[in-house]
Design an enzyme around this catalytic site. Structure first.
Site, mmCIF file in Angstrom:
data_model
loop_
_atom_site.group_PDB
_atom_site.id
_atom_site.type_symbol
_atom_site.label_atom_id
_atom_site.label_comp_id
_atom_site.label_asym_id
_atom_site.label_seq_id
_atom_site.Cartn_x
_atom_site.Cartn_y
_atom_site.Cartn_z
ATOM 1 N N HIS A 288 0.963 -1.330 0.060
ATOM 2 C CA HIS A 288 0.231 -0.011 -0.008
ATOM 3 C C HIS A 288 1.104 1.180 0.057
ATOM 4 C CE1 HIS A 288 -4.075 -1.437 0.791
ATOM 5 N NE2 HIS A 288 -3.509 -2.419 1.341
ATOM 6 N N HIS B 164 -4.686 -0.872 11.518
ATOM 7 C CA HIS B 164 -3.654 0.178 12.039
ATOM 8 C C HIS B 164 -4.286 0.897 13.204
ATOM 9 C CE1 HIS B 164 -5.871 2.798 9.401
ATOM 10 N NE2 HIS B 164 -5.363 3.956 9.906
ATOM 11 N N GLU C 262 -8.669 10.489 12.534
ATOM 12 C CA GLU C 262 -9.350 10.439 11.359
ATOM 13 C C GLU C 262 -10.895 10.291 11.497
ATOM 14 O OE1 GLU C 262 -8.006 6.525 9.707
ATOM 15 O OE2 GLU C 262 -5.748 6.887 9.997
ATOM 16 N N TYR D 146 -18.219 2.534 0.729
ATOM 17 C CA TYR D 146 -16.992 2.560 1.194
ATOM 18 C C TYR D 146 -16.412 1.249 1.136
ATOM 19 C CZ TYR D 146 -12.471 3.390 3.461
ATOM 20 O OH TYR D 146 -11.076 3.338 4.018
ATOM 21 N N HIS E 194 -12.099 7.727 14.068
ATOM 22 C CA HIS E 194 -11.054 6.998 14.639
ATOM 23 C C HIS E 194 -10.058 7.741 15.371
ATOM 24 C CE1 HIS E 194 -12.716 3.978 11.461
ATOM 25 N NE2 HIS E 194 -13.156 3.838 12.459
ATOM 26 N N HIS F 94 -8.528 0.526 14.158
ATOM 27 C CA HIS F 94 -9.359 0.358 13.334
ATOM 28 C C HIS F 94 -9.113 -0.286 11.807
ATOM 29 C CE1 HIS F 94 -7.495 4.213 12.586
ATOM 30 N NE2 HIS F 94 -7.725 4.219 11.508
#
Length: 402
Positions: A251, A294, A300, A309, A324, A330
């Protein structure tokens, strides 16, 4: 509307100013007096801190048949941190309204508003001119700019407010000259004015040090015949974002999807970033493609303009939100994990027909009493989306030989 060639080019030190040619100066008004703030607040100590993962169902829009609510009356603070007096902080609001502002305008002396419409287009009249802003577009009204909002039915959206900094394009680093949100796609209004007397009084509402004040004058504040400068309101269509994504494995950090940032005084640390998760291709090999599980040093706050989503296709709905907080774990729900752990890794479109976004901040944000209790939209079952996760660990597993 013109292309906005302005400080967003981010070419180094700059000064921001605009010169406005008015029919009457804005100083001609009666004294300001305090007015009720409703659910707009900067009190971060109303309720005890809550480190849990939080999710809200779509925020309720008042019915016009029951009560007329305009943009200012429909402002609700969900969370935030910092202080407008010290010029360092952030607030996150939602707006839910059903009627246009009539003979009144809003002026934020505390900071900049980044407005994200979710349901219903809004026509924003500013001292610089008019902007029609639709869902999947954003606009920024910078500190001190007076504006009025017309709506065309039941309307809802999100606002990120920053104190002490202005939004700008992120540094592109190795990306080079082109990519992400390009300067050419930002639009600012052309001059528009009205030379209108208001015998019954025109109301200026001023947000100052976290409180609301109002004054009266007998003429429209939108009496700017012409202007020039680089300190303006502006808007941007999210469909113009040039997505950069991983094309091999693993990622990229979600910061690769940053549209605008408000920098802090610490290099590499933002007061706030505005990040989107637009339609794109997913092609990474040997990779769990959804967002990984993570914890991190940022808060966030996510919202959904439209669609589903990819990490939480159920439960996270357009017009709702999630928070979060700093160092709170999360990631994808159990259904997403199971589905993507066994999926064939072929090129596929991700988030087609969807636009999710994130207000990300280095501040540890407190949730307001309205956000936790009064709005009655907090989803208290949110944690259950991770409950079915189970261990797949096999200490005897070995990769196949090919």
């Amino acid at each position: 509307q013109n292309i906005l060639w302005r400080m967003l080019l981010n070419t180094g030190p700059f000064s921001l100013s605009s010169w406005l040619y008015r029919i009457l100066p804005s100083v001609k008004h009666k004294p300001f007096t305090a007015v009720p703030c409703g659910n707009l607040t900067e009190n971060w100590n109303e309720v005890e801190p809550d480190p849990n993962q939080l999710r809200w169902l779509p925020f309720t829009i008042p019915k016009s048949t029951e009560k007329k609510v305009d943009f200012v009356a429909g402002l609700h603070t969900v969370c935030g941190a910092g202080d407008a007096k010290s010029r360092n902080g952030i607030s996150i609001h939602v707006y839910t309204c059903n009627t246009s502002m009539v003979d009144r305008c809003f002026n934020n002396s505390d900071g900049d508003f980044l407005i994200v419409p979710q349901q219903g287009e809004i026509l924003i009249t500013t001292e610089f001119g008019k902007m029609m802003v639709e869902p999947n577009e954003i606009c920024v009204i910078q500190q001190g700019m007076r504006f009025s909002v017309d709506v065309f039915g039941e309307t809802r959206g999100y606002i990120m407010e920053v104190y002490g900094a202005h939004f700008e394009l992120p540094d592109l680093g190795p990306i080079g000259a082109n990519g992400l949100a390009n300067p050419r796609d930002f639009l600012c209004p052309v001059a528009w004015y009205e030379d209108r007397k208001v015998a019954t009084g025109y109301t200026i509402i001023n947000k100052y040090q976290g409180k609301l004040f109002a004054c009266q004058q007998d003429f429209s504040p939108f009496n700017v015949v012409a202007w020039h400068g680089n300190y303006t309101p502006y808007k941007y269509n999210l469909k113009n974002f040039m997505v950069i994504n991983c094309v091999a494995f693993d990622h990229a950090d979600p910061s690769i999807f940053t549209v605008l940032t408000a920098k802090s005084t610490r290099p590499g640390v933002a007061i706030a970033d505005f990040v989107i998760f637009p339609p794109r291709w997913g092609v990474a090999d040997h990779t769990f493609r959804p967002p990984y599980y993570h914890r991190n040093c940022m808060s966030e706050f996510m919202g959904l303009i439209k669609g589903h989503y990819e990490a939480k296709e159920e439960g996270f709905q357009p017009g709702g939100a999630s928070l979060h907080s700093m160092m709170t774990p999360h990631g994808p729900d159990a259904d997403c994990f199971e589905k993507n752990s066994t999926a064939e890794l072929k090129p596929e479109r991700v988030a087609e027909g969807t636009m999710a976004f994130m207000f990300e901040s280095s501040f540890s944000m407190a949730v307001t009493k309205w956000g936790l209790q009064t709005c009655q939209r907090l989803d208290k079952t949110y944690y259950q989306c991770w409950e079915p996760l189970r261990s797949h660990f096999n200490p005897n597993w070995k990769p196949s030989k090919k």
